[in-house]
Design an enzyme around this catalytic site. Sequence first.
Site, PDB file in Angstrom:
ATOM      1  N   ARG A 236      -0.376  19.392 -29.694  1.00 39.72           N
ATOM      2  CA  ARG A 236      -0.249  18.108 -30.387  1.00 39.72           C
ATOM      3  C   ARG A 236       0.796  18.278 -31.475  1.00 39.72           C
ATOM      4  NH1 ARG A 236      -2.097  16.158 -26.655  1.00 39.72           N
ATOM      5  NH2 ARG A 236      -3.979  14.927 -26.383  1.00 39.72           N
ATOM      6  N   ASP A 260       6.846  19.997 -26.433  1.00 43.79           N
ATOM      7  CA  ASP A 260       6.503  18.927 -25.498  1.00 43.79           C
ATOM      8  C   ASP A 260       5.838  17.774 -26.258  1.00 43.79           C
ATOM      9  OD1 ASP A 260       6.318  17.880 -22.848  1.00 43.79           O
ATOM     10  OD2 ASP A 260       4.175  18.345 -22.822  1.00 43.79           O
ATOM     11  N   GLU A 265       4.947  10.992 -32.182  1.00 44.53           N
ATOM     12  CA  GLU A 265       4.333  10.408 -30.991  1.00 44.53           C
ATOM     13  C   GLU A 265       3.205   9.481 -31.392  1.00 44.53           C
ATOM     14  OE1 GLU A 265       3.255  12.803 -27.045  1.00 44.53           O
ATOM     15  OE2 GLU A 265       3.417  13.979 -28.842  1.00 44.53           O
ATOM     16  N   HIS A 297       6.212  14.953 -23.554  1.00 45.22           N
ATOM     17  CA  HIS A 297       4.767  15.055 -23.246  1.00 45.22           C
ATOM     18  C   HIS A 297       4.540  15.023 -21.723  1.00 45.22           C
ATOM     19  CE1 HIS A 297       0.666  14.487 -25.296  1.00 45.22           C
ATOM     20  NE2 HIS A 297       0.502  15.065 -24.119  1.00 45.22           N
TER      21      HIS A 297
HETATM   22  P1  NAD Z   1      -9.817  23.706 -25.011  1.00 47.86           P
HETATM   23  O1  NAD Z   1     -10.810  22.900 -25.758  1.00 47.86           O
HETATM   24  O2  NAD Z   1     -10.191  24.322 -23.702  1.00 47.86           O
HETATM   25  O3  NAD Z   1      -9.267  24.893 -25.959  1.00 47.86           O
HETATM   26  C1  NAD Z   1      -8.922  24.726 -27.292  1.00 47.86           C
HETATM   27  C2  NAD Z   1      -9.111  26.065 -27.998  1.00 47.86           C
HETATM   28  O4  NAD Z   1      -8.654  25.937 -29.347  1.00 47.86           O
HETATM   29  C3  NAD Z   1     -10.587  26.496 -28.068  1.00 47.86           C
HETATM   30  O5  NAD Z   1     -10.719  27.819 -27.596  1.00 47.86           O
HETATM   31  C4  NAD Z   1     -10.917  26.407 -29.545  1.00 47.86           C
HETATM   32  O6  NAD Z   1     -11.862  27.369 -29.997  1.00 47.86           O
HETATM   33  C5  NAD Z   1      -9.552  26.680 -30.161  1.00 47.86           C
HETATM   34  N1  NAD Z   1      -9.471  26.301 -31.563  1.00 47.86           N
HETATM   35  C6  NAD Z   1     -10.148  25.320 -32.209  1.00 47.86           C
HETATM   36  N2  NAD Z   1      -9.836  25.350 -33.533  1.00 47.86           N
HETATM   37  C7  NAD Z   1      -8.939  26.348 -33.704  1.00 47.86           C
HETATM   38  C8  NAD Z   1      -8.257  26.864 -34.830  1.00 47.86           C
HETATM   39  N3  NAD Z   1      -8.429  26.346 -36.068  1.00 47.86           N
HETATM   40  N4  NAD Z   1      -7.418  27.894 -34.655  1.00 47.86           N
HETATM   41  C9  NAD Z   1      -7.245  28.447 -33.426  1.00 47.86           C
HETATM   42  N5  NAD Z   1      -7.878  27.996 -32.316  1.00 47.86           N
HETATM   43  C10 NAD Z   1      -8.716  26.957 -32.461  1.00 47.86           C
HETATM   44  O7  NAD Z   1      -8.559  22.761 -24.841  1.00 47.86           O
HETATM   45  P2  NAD Z   1      -7.403  22.868 -23.746  1.00 47.86           P
HETATM   46  O8  NAD Z   1      -7.811  22.103 -22.524  1.00 47.86           O
HETATM   47  O9  NAD Z   1      -6.970  24.282 -23.622  1.00 47.86           O
HETATM   48  O10 NAD Z   1      -6.263  21.985 -24.461  1.00 47.86           O
HETATM   49  C11 NAD Z   1      -5.610  22.445 -25.627  1.00 47.86           C
HETATM   50  C12 NAD Z   1      -4.750  21.330 -26.180  1.00 47.86           C
HETATM   51  O11 NAD Z   1      -3.679  21.044 -25.269  1.00 47.86           O
HETATM   52  C13 NAD Z   1      -5.484  19.976 -26.274  1.00 47.86           C
HETATM   53  O12 NAD Z   1      -6.175  19.873 -27.492  1.00 47.86           O
HETATM   54  C14 NAD Z   1      -4.371  18.984 -26.186  1.00 47.86           C
HETATM   55  O13 NAD Z   1      -3.941  18.697 -27.499  1.00 47.86           O
HETATM   56  C15 NAD Z   1      -3.253  19.721 -25.465  1.00 47.86           C
HETATM   57  N6  NAD Z   1      -2.893  19.133 -24.155  1.00 47.86           N
HETATM   58  C16 NAD Z   1      -1.589  18.853 -23.918  1.00 47.86           C
HETATM   59  C17 NAD Z   1      -1.191  18.323 -22.694  1.00 47.86           C
HETATM   60  C18 NAD Z   1       0.254  18.023 -22.407  1.00 47.86           C
HETATM   61  O14 NAD Z   1       0.539  17.277 -21.443  1.00 47.86           O
HETATM   62  N7  NAD Z   1       1.194  18.570 -23.168  1.00 47.86           N
HETATM   63  C19 NAD Z   1      -2.161  18.066 -21.701  1.00 47.86           C
HETATM   64  C20 NAD Z   1      -3.495  18.379 -21.965  1.00 47.86           C
HETATM   65  C21 NAD Z   1      -3.853  18.910 -23.196  1.00 47.86           C
END
Ligand code: NAD
Length: 333
Positions: A236, A260, A265, A297
């Site tokens: 994000r 990305d 956004e 994105h």
């Molecule tokens: P997920 O929930 O599986 O993993 C997120 C991880 O972040 C977890 O392990 C959590 O413990 C960790 N986390 C939380 N707080 C933290 C902190 N302060 N410091 C370090 N780590 C911390 O989520 P995911 O499915 O792996 O997705 C991750 C991110 O990717 C989403 O939140 C979303 O913003 C982004 N995303 C982007 C796209 C894209 O098209 N670019 C698509 C899907 C998701």
Amino acid sequence: MKILFYDTKNYDKESFQETLKTGAFPDITIEYTKSDLDPRTAALADGFDAVCAFVSSNVGTQTMEILHEKKISLILMRCAGFNNVDLETAAKYGIRVMRVPGYSPEAVAEHAMALALASNRRLYKAYNKVRENDFSLSGLMGFNFYEKTAGIIGTGKIGAAMCRICRGFGMKVIAYDVYQNESLKEFVEYVSLEQLLSDSDVISLHCPLMDSTYHMINIDTIKQMKDGVILVNTSRGALVKTDDLIEGIRMHKFAGVGLDVYEEETNNVFEDRSDEILEHSTTARLLSFPNVMITSHQGFFTREALGAIAATTLQNAADFVAGKDSPNDVKIG
Ligand code: NAD
């Protein structure tokens, strides 16, 4: 079951129609509209049983009231997030809300690695140079990823996939997360955020945006990074304080930056927004640096991810028809 599908893009229609063609969902029919769901368009759902909406849709109180009047009993969110859905009003009217919690972490992780590689080897510049008949290598020098250190911040579904990709490149993989992912312990060393920042040659962000992660990449954390680091953000935009990133780029901290996602956004991340981006000064400023690569994105945007979104959304609808509980139900709290 008749579903009205809002905010249809051609690729959505293709992937949902392909999935319907398998014959696995004989009781489901879909009508598609380009309009997005909001209080002005909710009445279009008259005569349907369910609506299918997206991150960009407005599924707030007013929309929910109209959907209830139109006897809609199911809202199918074809995405993971549901911050745009008024769950309390949905519960009041007995409208069930379902979502797609995860579709293809590899899609996003592969795009993160693509950004890291493209900015390291300046592929965007190389592409343009060669098209203009300039075969010189000036400005294209990169570094090997092999035996370098990848620092992964957030090792959930996407971060874990990124760890596996980095291992495949022969990199040492270190990670920082508030929870450790047991499945990675064999080859990932968990370290403090400070150590990750100072030891990594490539840093990739994969944690969600929350109060605790807002602007986690700022001038203080940038100063802790190695000179010549590559920073990638597919998570994000607001994880990174853009003004500070620009200051870091000016200090020649980064060999490359691949984004990305970016701070300006809007919620409506998948709309056509080229004008909006150009109007926004920090994104336009970032685009002016030769070592920054920005994509729009698109991390999630693969055939497999779209197929998985369609399959899960239609399975959610089928579970609703069969009266089955589902882990994909979105509930309050
Ligand atoms: P997920 O929930 O599986 O993993 C997120 C991880 O972040 C977890 O392990 C959590 O413990 C960790 N986390 C939380 N707080 C933290 C902190 N302060 N410091 C370090 N780590 C911390 O989520 P995911 O499915 O792996 O997705 C991750 C991110 O990717 C989403 O939140 C979303 O913003 C982004 N995303 C982007 C796209 C894209 O098209 N670019 C698509 C899907 C998701």
